[in-house]
Enzyme design. Structure first.
Site, PDB file in Angstrom:
ATOM      1  N   SER A 186       0.871  -1.177   0.000  1.00  0.00           N
ATOM      2  CA  SER A 186       0.000   0.000   0.000  1.00  0.00           C
ATOM      3  C   SER A 186       0.907   1.226   0.000  1.00  0.00           C
ATOM      4  O   SER A 186       1.306   1.744   1.042  1.00  0.00           O
ATOM      5  CB  SER A 186      -0.895  -0.008   1.250  1.00  0.00           C
ATOM      6  OG  SER A 186      -1.726   1.128   1.281  1.00  0.00           O
ATOM      7  N   HIS A 228      -3.400  -6.294   1.979  1.00  0.00           N
ATOM      8  CA  HIS A 228      -2.589  -7.240   2.752  1.00  0.00           C
ATOM      9  C   HIS A 228      -3.213  -8.625   2.821  1.00  0.00           C
ATOM     10  O   HIS A 228      -2.570  -9.567   3.286  1.00  0.00           O
ATOM     11  CB  HIS A 228      -2.373  -6.702   4.177  1.00  0.00           C
ATOM     12  CG  HIS A 228      -1.492  -5.501   4.215  1.00  0.00           C
ATOM     13  ND1 HIS A 228      -1.290  -4.765   5.357  1.00  0.00           N
ATOM     14  CD2 HIS A 228      -0.753  -4.901   3.248  1.00  0.00           C
ATOM     15  CE1 HIS A 228      -0.469  -3.758   5.097  1.00  0.00           C
ATOM     16  NE2 HIS A 228      -0.136  -3.829   3.815  1.00  0.00           N
ATOM     17  N   GLU A 272      -6.117  -2.831   8.272  1.00  0.00           N
ATOM     18  CA  GLU A 272      -5.643  -3.380   9.535  1.00  0.00           C
ATOM     19  C   GLU A 272      -6.671  -3.158  10.640  1.00  0.00           C
ATOM     20  O   GLU A 272      -7.162  -2.045  10.839  1.00  0.00           O
ATOM     21  CB  GLU A 272      -4.320  -2.718   9.953  1.00  0.00           C
ATOM     22  CG  GLU A 272      -3.184  -2.911   8.968  1.00  0.00           C
ATOM     23  CD  GLU A 272      -1.914  -2.191   9.400  1.00  0.00           C
ATOM     24  OE1 GLU A 272      -1.846  -1.737  10.559  1.00  0.00           O
ATOM     25  OE2 GLU A 272      -1.002  -2.064   8.567  1.00  0.00           O
ATOM     26  N   GLU A 303       0.906  -9.373   6.892  1.00  0.00           N
ATOM     27  CA  GLU A 303       1.496  -8.894   8.146  1.00  0.00           C
ATOM     28  C   GLU A 303       1.165  -9.785   9.333  1.00  0.00           C
ATOM     29  O   GLU A 303       1.315  -9.382  10.489  1.00  0.00           O
ATOM     30  CB  GLU A 303       1.074  -7.445   8.394  1.00  0.00           C
ATOM     31  CG  GLU A 303       1.602  -6.513   7.306  1.00  0.00           C
ATOM     32  CD  GLU A 303       1.291  -5.055   7.567  1.00  0.00           C
ATOM     33  OE1 GLU A 303       0.538  -4.747   8.515  1.00  0.00           O
ATOM     34  OE2 GLU A 303       1.823  -4.207   6.819  1.00  0.00           O
ATOM     35  N   ASP A 355      -6.411   0.820  10.713  1.00  0.00           N
ATOM     36  CA  ASP A 355      -5.712   1.454   9.597  1.00  0.00           C
ATOM     37  C   ASP A 355      -6.590   1.225   8.383  1.00  0.00           C
ATOM     38  O   ASP A 355      -6.648   0.126   7.829  1.00  0.00           O
ATOM     39  CB  ASP A 355      -4.323   0.847   9.387  1.00  0.00           C
ATOM     40  CG  ASP A 355      -3.614   1.410   8.156  1.00  0.00           C
ATOM     41  OD1 ASP A 355      -4.183   2.307   7.490  1.00  0.00           O
ATOM     42  OD2 ASP A 355      -2.498   0.953   7.854  1.00  0.00           O
ATOM     43  N   GLU A 363      -5.944   5.381  11.414  1.00  0.00           N
ATOM     44  CA  GLU A 363      -4.889   5.728  10.451  1.00  0.00           C
ATOM     45  C   GLU A 363      -5.442   5.780   9.027  1.00  0.00           C
ATOM     46  O   GLU A 363      -6.234   4.919   8.634  1.00  0.00           O
ATOM     47  CB  GLU A 363      -3.771   4.687  10.543  1.00  0.00           C
ATOM     48  CG  GLU A 363      -2.607   4.896   9.585  1.00  0.00           C
ATOM     49  CD  GLU A 363      -1.582   3.782   9.684  1.00  0.00           C
ATOM     50  OE1 GLU A 363      -0.864   3.564   8.685  1.00  0.00           O
ATOM     51  OE2 GLU A 363      -1.483   3.128  10.745  1.00  0.00           O
ATOM     52  N   ASP A 373      -0.292   8.430   7.346  1.00  0.00           N
ATOM     53  CA  ASP A 373       0.733   7.558   6.767  1.00  0.00           C
ATOM     54  C   ASP A 373       0.891   7.931   5.292  1.00  0.00           C
ATOM     55  O   ASP A 373       1.808   8.661   4.918  1.00  0.00           O
ATOM     56  CB  ASP A 373       0.354   6.100   6.936  1.00  0.00           C
ATOM     57  CG  ASP A 373       1.379   5.150   6.295  1.00  0.00           C
ATOM     58  OD1 ASP A 373       2.492   5.603   5.964  1.00  0.00           O
ATOM     59  OD2 ASP A 373       1.065   3.958   6.109  1.00  0.00           O
ATOM     60  N   LYS A 411       8.200   5.759   8.488  1.00  0.00           N
ATOM     61  CA  LYS A 411       8.728   4.669   7.671  1.00  0.00           C
ATOM     62  C   LYS A 411       9.916   5.212   6.886  1.00  0.00           C
ATOM     63  O   LYS A 411       9.728   5.909   5.882  1.00  0.00           O
ATOM     64  CB  LYS A 411       7.672   4.147   6.695  1.00  0.00           C
ATOM     65  CG  LYS A 411       6.462   3.480   7.336  1.00  0.00           C
ATOM     66  CD  LYS A 411       5.437   3.117   6.276  1.00  0.00           C
ATOM     67  CE  LYS A 411       4.237   2.395   6.860  1.00  0.00           C
ATOM     68  NZ  LYS A 411       3.161   2.186   5.855  1.00  0.00           N
ATOM     69  N   HIS A 425       6.737  -0.985  10.289  1.00  0.00           N
ATOM     70  CA  HIS A 425       7.277  -1.906   9.295  1.00  0.00           C
ATOM     71  C   HIS A 425       6.587  -1.653   7.952  1.00  0.00           C
ATOM     72  O   HIS A 425       5.831  -0.704   7.795  1.00  0.00           O
ATOM     73  CB  HIS A 425       7.032  -3.339   9.753  1.00  0.00           C
ATOM     74  CG  HIS A 425       5.560  -3.657   9.863  1.00  0.00           C
ATOM     75  ND1 HIS A 425       5.074  -4.932   9.980  1.00  0.00           N
ATOM     76  CD2 HIS A 425       4.458  -2.852   9.873  1.00  0.00           C
ATOM     77  CE1 HIS A 425       3.750  -4.897  10.052  1.00  0.00           C
ATOM     78  NE2 HIS A 425       3.359  -3.648   9.992  1.00  0.00           N
ATOM     79  N   LYS A 442       4.643  -0.414  15.230  1.00  0.00           N
ATOM     80  CA  LYS A 442       3.644  -1.204  14.516  1.00  0.00           C
ATOM     81  C   LYS A 442       4.392  -2.193  13.633  1.00  0.00           C
ATOM     82  O   LYS A 442       4.831  -1.862  12.537  1.00  0.00           O
ATOM     83  CB  LYS A 442       2.729  -0.292  13.685  1.00  0.00           C
ATOM     84  CG  LYS A 442       1.465  -0.982  13.235  1.00  0.00           C
ATOM     85  CD  LYS A 442       0.440  -0.007  12.688  1.00  0.00           C
ATOM     86  CE  LYS A 442       0.817   0.470  11.316  1.00  0.00           C
ATOM     87  NZ  LYS A 442      -0.343   0.825  10.475  1.00  0.00           N
TER      88      LYS A 442
END
Length: 430
Positions: free
Chosen positions: A42, A166, A175, A216, A253, A296, A323, A348, A376, A399
């Site tokens: 993403s 994911h 998430e 993840e 998220d 998020e 993010d 990140k 991550h 995270k």
């Protein structure tokens, strides 16, 4: 101090089986250190560019032999002979040589792998932990300065149900998160995450759902609505000794870019797409029901007005986290601060390309009073660099995914090791 003697690189593979880069730095005191660069699925539009080969005959174009060549033939000659412990000079040299705003010449993956490997080599050469080496480069003013006498382990954020990109778009949101109370010692918080993850596995099996995991490590079941996923997490926590809202909190998220279509948000929760005001009302309703601690990328990366409105409505009780919006970019972050769009930011380093640039973003965020979350990527390696980085900057949260899969657990285990080191240091000074 030790100087850089040589830098090499090679193509390795991340947790999704995609190529990524590992760089090794050799110092003239015989120190050798390596680091590997993660990669996201993403990916926001404002992230620095990672170099790929685009040769469809190799790994569907995802090969990184060009990135390896950039390290060995372009970056290495520029850095040989430089002091390994002068991280600002190392990173500045690469940034100036690249000369682009988005690292499209050398590649963020090439540059970051070098930046990380040099940091680790310098720390090893000085025989100090990586987190201790990195924290000397943090400068965020007296009121928000990193405590030099005591360190803490950031609170872990566990992604226990995977959705979006994911997990094959089984859910719209990317998430579904649990967050132990910040008062818990890290090792206990990790145990909480594992206990709840196991309880969720049992709950899903009881309901006849799959317990296969996503990129993840979170489970990837299919639910009728996104909110059903939060409900089953609440039920799973209820099977443990922990209490939602006291011991552990919920978060999302959304990764909203993945379900944005022609400026409208398409969710399985209803047949009609959501406009901006409607999706904000939706989040307000979710927050009222589940008391989210963390939200998020709830809106698209260009909808500044929507972010400001959402933050104004629930930002006093929920951490509104950027993010894709902020992309670990100082200019995007400054805009977010001015517009009062967020109260937290994902960090990140591969979104910006070097360690020093990442630290600049951390400094800006901390001076603005934002929560920092070191994260991550979906495509990870067993490199545990980000655990040390998070401790070095005294991040509020980390995270690293679910508490399973080797590339995630490597980072959680490294934090356990650092926690033991920190406790030992505090006891020795008493």
């Amino acid at each position: 101090m030790a100087k850089i003697k040589n830098i090499t690189a090679r193509e390795i593979f991340d947790s999704r089986g995609n190529p990524t880069i590992e760089t090794t730095v050799f110092l003239d005191d015989d120190t050798i250190a390596s680091a590997s660069c993660p990669s996201g699925s993403s990916v926001g539009a404002y992230e620095a560019i990672e170099i790929r080969d685009h040769d469809l005959k190799r790994f569907d174009g995802l090969g990184i032999l060009k990135a390896v060549e950039n390290v060995e033939k372009l970056i290495s000659p520029k850095l040989i002979g430089k002091e390994a412990n002068d991280q600002p000079d190392i990173d500045k040299s690469m940034i100036e040589y690249d000369g682009t705003e988005n690292k499209s010449m050398l590649g963020a993956n090439s540059m970051l792998s070098v930046s990380m490997a040099v940091s680790r080599a310098a720390a090893n050469s000085q025989k100090i932990p990586l987190f201790e080496y990195l924290r000397q480069f943090i400068n965020i003013g007296e009121s928000q300065s990193v405590d030099k006498s005591s360190l803490k382990i950031p609170t872990p954020i566990f992604n226990i149900i995977n959705g979006g990109k994911h997990a094959g778009m089984n859910l719209d949101f990317q998430e579904f998160i649990i967050i132990p109370a910040g008062s818990k010692q890290y090792s206990y918080a990790l145990k909480m995450g594992i206990d709840i993850y196991r309880a969720l596995s049992i709950k899903l099996k009881e309901q006849g759902m799959t317990t296969l995991v996503g990129d993840e490590g979170g489970f990837g079941p299919i639910f009728f609505t996104n909110m059903d996923a939060l409900s089953v997490i609440v039920d799973a926590v209820g099977q443990t000794s922990y209490r939602v809202g006291y011991d552990v909190f919920l978060g999302l998220d959304a990764a909203s870019n993945s379900f944005l279509l022609q400026k409208q948000y398409v969710l399985r929760d209803r047949q009609i797409p959501y406009g901006v005001d409607e999706i904000i009302d939706y989040y307000v309703g979710v927050n009222k029901k589940f008391h989210l601690m963390y939200l998020e990328d709830a809106l698209s990366e260009d909808d500044w007005d929507g972010w400001t409105k959402l933050n104004g409505l629930i930002g006093n009780e929920t951490i509104i986290v950027g993010d894709d919006l902020t992309a670990t970019n100082p200019y995007r972050l400054q805009t977010a601060i001015i517009k009062k769009a967020i109260t937290g930011i994902i960090i990140k380093p591969n979104q910006i390309g070097t360690i020093m640039e990442s630290l600049v973003v951390v400094e800006i965020a901390k001076n603005a009073g934002l929560k920092t979350i070191v994260s991550h990527r979906s495509g990870e390696t067993n490199d545990d660099f980000m655990a040390d980085f998070a401790v070095a900057i005294q991040s509020d949260y980390v995270k690293f995914g679910a508490p399973v899969r080797g590339e995630r657990v490597a980072k959680y285990n490294r934090l356990l090791e650092i926690e033991k080191q920190i406790i030992g240091l505090s006891q020795s000074t008493k």
